[in-house]
Design an enzyme around this catalytic site. Structure first.
Site, PDB file in Angstrom:
ATOM      1  N   LYS A   1       0.831  -1.213   0.000  1.00 35.61           N
ATOM      2  CA  LYS A   1       0.000   0.000   0.000  1.00 35.61           C
ATOM      3  C   LYS A   1       0.863   1.259   0.000  1.00 35.61           C
ATOM      4  O   LYS A   1       0.634   2.185  -0.788  1.00 35.61           O
ATOM      5  CB  LYS A   1      -0.902   0.010   1.247  1.00 35.61           C
ATOM      6  CG  LYS A   1      -1.532   1.356   1.552  1.00 35.61           C
ATOM      7  CD  LYS A   1      -2.407   1.333   2.787  1.00 35.61           C
ATOM      8  CE  LYS A   1      -1.711   1.488   4.105  1.00 35.61           C
ATOM      9  NZ  LYS A   1      -1.311   2.855   4.507  1.00 35.61           N
ATOM     10  N   ASN A   2       1.856   1.282   0.865  1.00 33.51           N
ATOM     11  CA  ASN A   2       2.634   2.515   1.024  1.00 33.51           C
ATOM     12  C   ASN A   2       3.652   2.748  -0.095  1.00 33.51           C
ATOM     13  O   ASN A   2       4.324   3.778  -0.127  1.00 33.51           O
ATOM     14  CB  ASN A   2       3.289   2.559   2.408  1.00 33.51           C
ATOM     15  CG  ASN A   2       2.254   2.759   3.499  1.00 33.51           C
ATOM     16  OD1 ASN A   2       1.091   3.095   3.216  1.00 33.51           O
ATOM     17  ND2 ASN A   2       2.640   2.543   4.747  1.00 33.51           N
TER      18      ASN A   2
ATOM     19  N   CYS B   1      -4.381  12.746  13.706  1.00 32.58           N
ATOM     20  CA  CYS B   1      -5.120  11.505  13.487  1.00 32.58           C
ATOM     21  C   CYS B   1      -4.937  10.621  14.711  1.00 32.58           C
ATOM     22  O   CYS B   1      -4.249  10.999  15.657  1.00 32.58           O
ATOM     23  CB  CYS B   1      -4.697  10.816  12.200  1.00 32.58           C
ATOM     24  SG  CYS B   1      -3.272   9.782  12.336  1.00 32.58           S
TER      25      CYS B   1
ATOM     26  N   ARG C   1       1.145  14.333  13.493  1.00 31.86           N
ATOM     27  CA  ARG C   1       1.540  14.127  12.092  1.00 31.86           C
ATOM     28  C   ARG C   1       1.516  15.398  11.227  1.00 31.86           C
ATOM     29  O   ARG C   1       0.743  15.499  10.264  1.00 31.86           O
ATOM     30  CB  ARG C   1       0.691  13.017  11.462  1.00 31.86           C
ATOM     31  CG  ARG C   1       0.770  11.731  12.266  1.00 31.86           C
ATOM     32  CD  ARG C   1       0.045  10.608  11.626  1.00 31.86           C
ATOM     33  NE  ARG C   1       0.700  10.100  10.427  1.00 31.86           N
ATOM     34  CZ  ARG C   1       0.190   9.160   9.655  1.00 31.86           C
ATOM     35  NH1 ARG C   1      -0.978   8.643   9.934  1.00 31.86           N
ATOM     36  NH2 ARG C   1       0.848   8.741   8.595  1.00 31.86           N
TER      37      ARG C   1
ATOM     38  N   ARG D   1      -8.783  -0.429   4.741  1.00 37.22           N
ATOM     39  CA  ARG D   1      -7.925   0.596   4.140  1.00 37.22           C
ATOM     40  C   ARG D   1      -6.589   0.008   3.697  1.00 37.22           C
ATOM     41  O   ARG D   1      -5.989   0.510   2.741  1.00 37.22           O
ATOM     42  CB  ARG D   1      -7.639   1.715   5.145  1.00 37.22           C
ATOM     43  CG  ARG D   1      -8.826   2.548   5.488  1.00 37.22           C
ATOM     44  CD  ARG D   1      -8.429   3.667   6.387  1.00 37.22           C
ATOM     45  NE  ARG D   1      -7.351   4.461   5.793  1.00 37.22           N
ATOM     46  CZ  ARG D   1      -6.818   5.536   6.346  1.00 37.22           C
ATOM     47  NH1 ARG D   1      -7.270   5.954   7.510  1.00 37.22           N
ATOM     48  NH2 ARG D   1      -5.852   6.186   5.758  1.00 37.22           N
TER      49      ARG D   1
ATOM     50  N   ASP E   1       4.760   0.394  12.183  1.00 38.95           N
ATOM     51  CA  ASP E   1       3.566  -0.239  11.619  1.00 38.95           C
ATOM     52  C   ASP E   1       3.413  -1.706  12.036  1.00 38.95           C
ATOM     53  O   ASP E   1       2.420  -2.347  11.682  1.00 38.95           O
ATOM     54  CB  ASP E   1       3.569  -0.128  10.088  1.00 38.95           C
ATOM     55  CG  ASP E   1       3.307   1.301   9.631  1.00 38.95           C
ATOM     56  OD1 ASP E   1       2.879   2.123  10.458  1.00 38.95           O
ATOM     57  OD2 ASP E   1       3.538   1.590   8.433  1.00 38.95           O
TER      58      ASP E   1
HETATM   59  N1  EPU Z   1       7.074  14.461  10.895  1.00 35.92           N
HETATM   60  C1  EPU Z   1       7.238  15.788  11.197  1.00 35.92           C
HETATM   61  N2  EPU Z   1       7.067  16.699  10.188  1.00 35.92           N
HETATM   62  C2  EPU Z   1       6.764  16.344   8.920  1.00 35.92           C
HETATM   63  C3  EPU Z   1       6.604  14.977   8.616  1.00 35.92           C
HETATM   64  C4  EPU Z   1       6.764  14.058   9.628  1.00 35.92           C
HETATM   65  O1  EPU Z   1       7.499  16.148  12.334  1.00 35.92           O
HETATM   66  O2  EPU Z   1       6.636  17.224   8.070  1.00 35.92           O
HETATM   67  C5  EPU Z   1       7.242  13.442  11.954  1.00 35.92           C
HETATM   68  C6  EPU Z   1       5.960  12.680  12.248  1.00 35.92           C
HETATM   69  O3  EPU Z   1       5.111  13.373  13.127  1.00 35.92           O
HETATM   70  C7  EPU Z   1       6.492  11.393  12.825  1.00 35.92           C
HETATM   71  C8  EPU Z   1       7.785  11.185  12.031  1.00 35.92           C
HETATM   72  O4  EPU Z   1       8.117  12.448  11.484  1.00 35.92           O
HETATM   73  O5  EPU Z   1       6.799  11.566  14.173  1.00 35.92           O
HETATM   74  C9  EPU Z   1       7.726  10.173  10.923  1.00 35.92           C
HETATM   75  O6  EPU Z   1       6.559  10.379  10.149  1.00 35.92           O
HETATM   76  P1  EPU Z   1       6.531  10.140   8.584  1.00 35.92           P
HETATM   77  O7  EPU Z   1       6.408  11.426   7.892  1.00 35.92           O
HETATM   78  O8  EPU Z   1       7.668   9.246   8.188  1.00 35.92           O
HETATM   79  O9  EPU Z   1       5.166   9.336   8.414  1.00 35.92           O
HETATM   80  P2  EPU Z   1       4.242   9.384   7.124  1.00 35.92           P
HETATM   81  O10 EPU Z   1       5.075   9.607   5.930  1.00 35.92           O
HETATM   82  O11 EPU Z   1       3.105  10.287   7.390  1.00 35.92           O
HETATM   83  C10 EPU Z   1       4.412   6.838   6.540  1.00 35.92           C
HETATM   84  C11 EPU Z   1       3.450   5.711   6.356  1.00 35.92           C
HETATM   85  C12 EPU Z   1       2.858   5.333   7.702  1.00 35.92           C
HETATM   86  C13 EPU Z   1       4.009   4.912   8.624  1.00 35.92           C
HETATM   87  C14 EPU Z   1       5.042   6.047   8.729  1.00 35.92           C
HETATM   88  C15 EPU Z   1       6.266   5.676   9.531  1.00 35.92           C
HETATM   89  C16 EPU Z   1       2.640   6.081   4.109  1.00 35.92           C
HETATM   90  C17 EPU Z   1       1.512   6.446   3.229  1.00 35.92           C
HETATM   91  N3  EPU Z   1       2.407   6.112   5.437  1.00 35.92           N
HETATM   92  O12 EPU Z   1       3.658   7.912   7.109  1.00 35.92           O
HETATM   93  O13 EPU Z   1       2.014   4.215   7.486  1.00 35.92           O
HETATM   94  O14 EPU Z   1       3.531   4.603   9.908  1.00 35.92           O
HETATM   95  O15 EPU Z   1       5.465   6.427   7.403  1.00 35.92           O
HETATM   96  O16 EPU Z   1       6.910   4.580   8.989  1.00 35.92           O
HETATM   97  O17 EPU Z   1       3.709   5.744   3.639  1.00 35.92           O
HETATM   98  C18 EPU Z   1       0.216   2.757   7.924  1.00 35.92           C
HETATM   99  O18 EPU Z   1       0.433   2.230   6.816  1.00 35.92           O
HETATM  100  O19 EPU Z   1      -0.570   2.256   8.788  1.00 35.92           O
HETATM  101  C19 EPU Z   1       0.896   4.006   8.251  1.00 35.92           C
HETATM  102  C20 EPU Z   1       0.454   4.823   9.205  1.00 35.92           C
END
Ligand code: EPU
Length: 419
Positions: free
Chosen positions: A22-23, A117, A122, A397, A305
């Site tokens: 998915k990701n 969320c 996030r 999802r 995850d």
């Molecule tokens: N963060 C910031 N600022 C930003 C972006 C992120 O502070 O601008 C922080 C977040 O709050 C968090 C950390 O950085 O503490 C890491 O977050 P990240 O941005 O890596 O998460 P994401 O890209 O929103 C993806 C996956 C998530 C998975 C996380 C961590 C996708 C679509 N989603 O989310 O997947 O948990 O990386 O590996 O790729 C799931 O599939 O259930 C899921 C939540």
């Protein structure tokens, strides 16, 4: 609203085939906005989040169709809109992945700010800061962020924390920017490597994916390409843990063992037998699982995850397990549900201390997010008696045909409509 009814206590045995990630699929689909030519994606799973991304891309003018061979054809010949509306972003935060491609292609985007969320705040500040460094101006009003640029220039970007979708957005914004972009402290997840492999087929010049420094040299334009999405390591990990938790013996087919090394290491430490093959893993559980500690970390560390699912496994292990969540500040909502099933868990700051109990007992439980839901399903498979897992739309999802795959392995699980 559907729910699962699970009769616990049955060993999982046999073979299960893992779906496309998915990701990976979500950023790959968004990347198709970068070219006027048609792209073809293979192995895109049938999931609610994929449908949401499809809806979003269509609203932007991209044609999306699946053919009889389950190939997805995407064609963004003309982009007619540059907005990711609240209705879609609120149901799926990954909608924000159209930001990079839209700014690259149209030099503007209007994206609803994702709110908090279930698992944490996030923010997307790092996505926006990177675009700003590349020359974009950013304004926020009425819950939307507007990004516009005369042109995007290559820039040196440092990520305060490695962000997965942030790194993906930065790469997609940089592929057609003028000059070179260096992303430092980039995320190293396999899904980023998959995206880069696709972008390279489209003509992008990128180096360093899978390491913490990624270099993108802007090119004039991208062409259409065909790509097969990698297998879902989190789905694979979920089935591996489910097999271990039910003393099962399961061959997990279509997975990349290298992507699951942190989990493998921890399961071996807990006393689970693992056999690795080129594209499959056999898991052989037993009744004497030992408690082990885990700390979630960006890849190649233990994935956040899989934290909830691993916690379910630890609820009946021998000893005390400390589970530390370092990525999301609120990813322990499953704890109170697991406790309703008899688990002994105490939360202290970012740690969940799990004291292994003899057995879990079935109970009605409620899903708060995708991975918490997976943990409750695993707990239901382990428990004595019947577990009713409510709000399984979260599972739809991100897990393709979850109950069908589990049933084929011998689980007693059925989907029923909630009144
Ligand atoms: N963060 C910031 N600022 C930003 C972006 C992120 O502070 O601008 C922080 C977040 O709050 C968090 C950390 O950085 O503490 C890491 O977050 P990240 O941005 O890596 O998460 P994401 O890209 O929103 C993806 C996956 C998530 C998975 C996380 C961590 C996708 C679509 N989603 O989310 O997947 O948990 O990386 O590996 O790729 C799931 O599939 O259930 C899921 C939540």
């Amino acid at each position: 609203m559907d729910k699962f009814i699970i009769k616990g206590g049955y060993r999982l045995t046999g073979e299960v085939t893992i779906s496309g990630a998915k990701n990976s699929a979500l950023p790959l689909m968004a990347a198709c906005l970068l070219t006027e030519e048609e792209c073809v994606l293979e192995g895109i799973p049938e999931l609610r989040d994929i449908q949401t991304m499809e809806k979003l891309l269509k609203s932007l003018g991209c044609e999306v169709e699946r053919d009889s061979k389950r190939l997805m054809h995407l064609s963004a010949k003309k982009i007619i809109n540059y907005e990711a509306p609240y209705e879609l972003v609120k149901t799926m935060r990954a909608s924000v992945l159209v930001l990079g491609p839209l700014v690259a292609r149209l030099k503007k985007a209007r994206i609803s700010m994702p709110g908090g969320c279930a698992i944490g705040d996030r923010p997307i500040n790092l996505h926006l800061a990177a675009l700003q460094k590349m020359g974009a101006s950013i304004t926020q009003s009425h819950g939307y962020v507007e990004v516009s640029a005369k042109k995007l220039r290559g820039a040196n970007i440092y990520c305060d924390v490695p962000t997965v979708t942030g790194t993906e957005n930065m790469i997609m914004a940089a592929v057609c920017a003028e000059g070179i972009t260096i992303i430092e402290n980039a995320a190293k997840e396999p899904e980023i490597v998959d995206l880069v492999n696709f972008l390279r087929k489209m003509g992008a010049k990128i180096e360093g994916e899978g390491t913490s420094v990624i270099k993108v040299e802007g090119v004039k334009g991208l062409k259409g390409a065909k790509h097969k999405v990698i297998p879902d390591r989190i789905e694979a990990g979920t089935f591996i843990i489910a097999a271990a938790a039910t003393c099962g013996n399961v061959l997990i087919k279509n997975c990349i063992p290298e992507h699951l090394e942190a989990l493998e290491f921890k399961l071996r430490e807990a006393g689970i037998q693992i056999e690795k093959y080129i594209d499959s893993i056999r898991v052989i559980g037993n009744r004497n699982i030992r408690s082990v500690d885990i700390t979630t970390m960006p890849y190649p560390g233990f994935p956040t995850d899989l934290q909830a699912q691993f916690m379910a496994l630890m609820t009946t292990a021998k000893g005390l397990s400390v589970i530390r969540e370092t990525i999301f500040e609120n990813r322990f909502i499953h704890v109170s549900e697991l406790k309703r099933m008899g688990a002994d868990i105490t939360i202290k700051d970012r740690n969940a201390i799990v004291k292994g109990v003899e057995y879990l007992t079935g109970a009605p439980v409620m899903v708060s997010d995708l991975r918490a839901g997976a943990a409750l399903v695993i707990a239901g498979l382990m428990a004595e008696g019947e577990t009713e897992v409510q709000r399984i739309y979260h599972l739809d999802r991100g897990y393709e045909s979850m109950e069908k795959k589990l049933s084929r392995l011998g689980a007693k699980i059925k989907r029923v409509k909630e009144k």
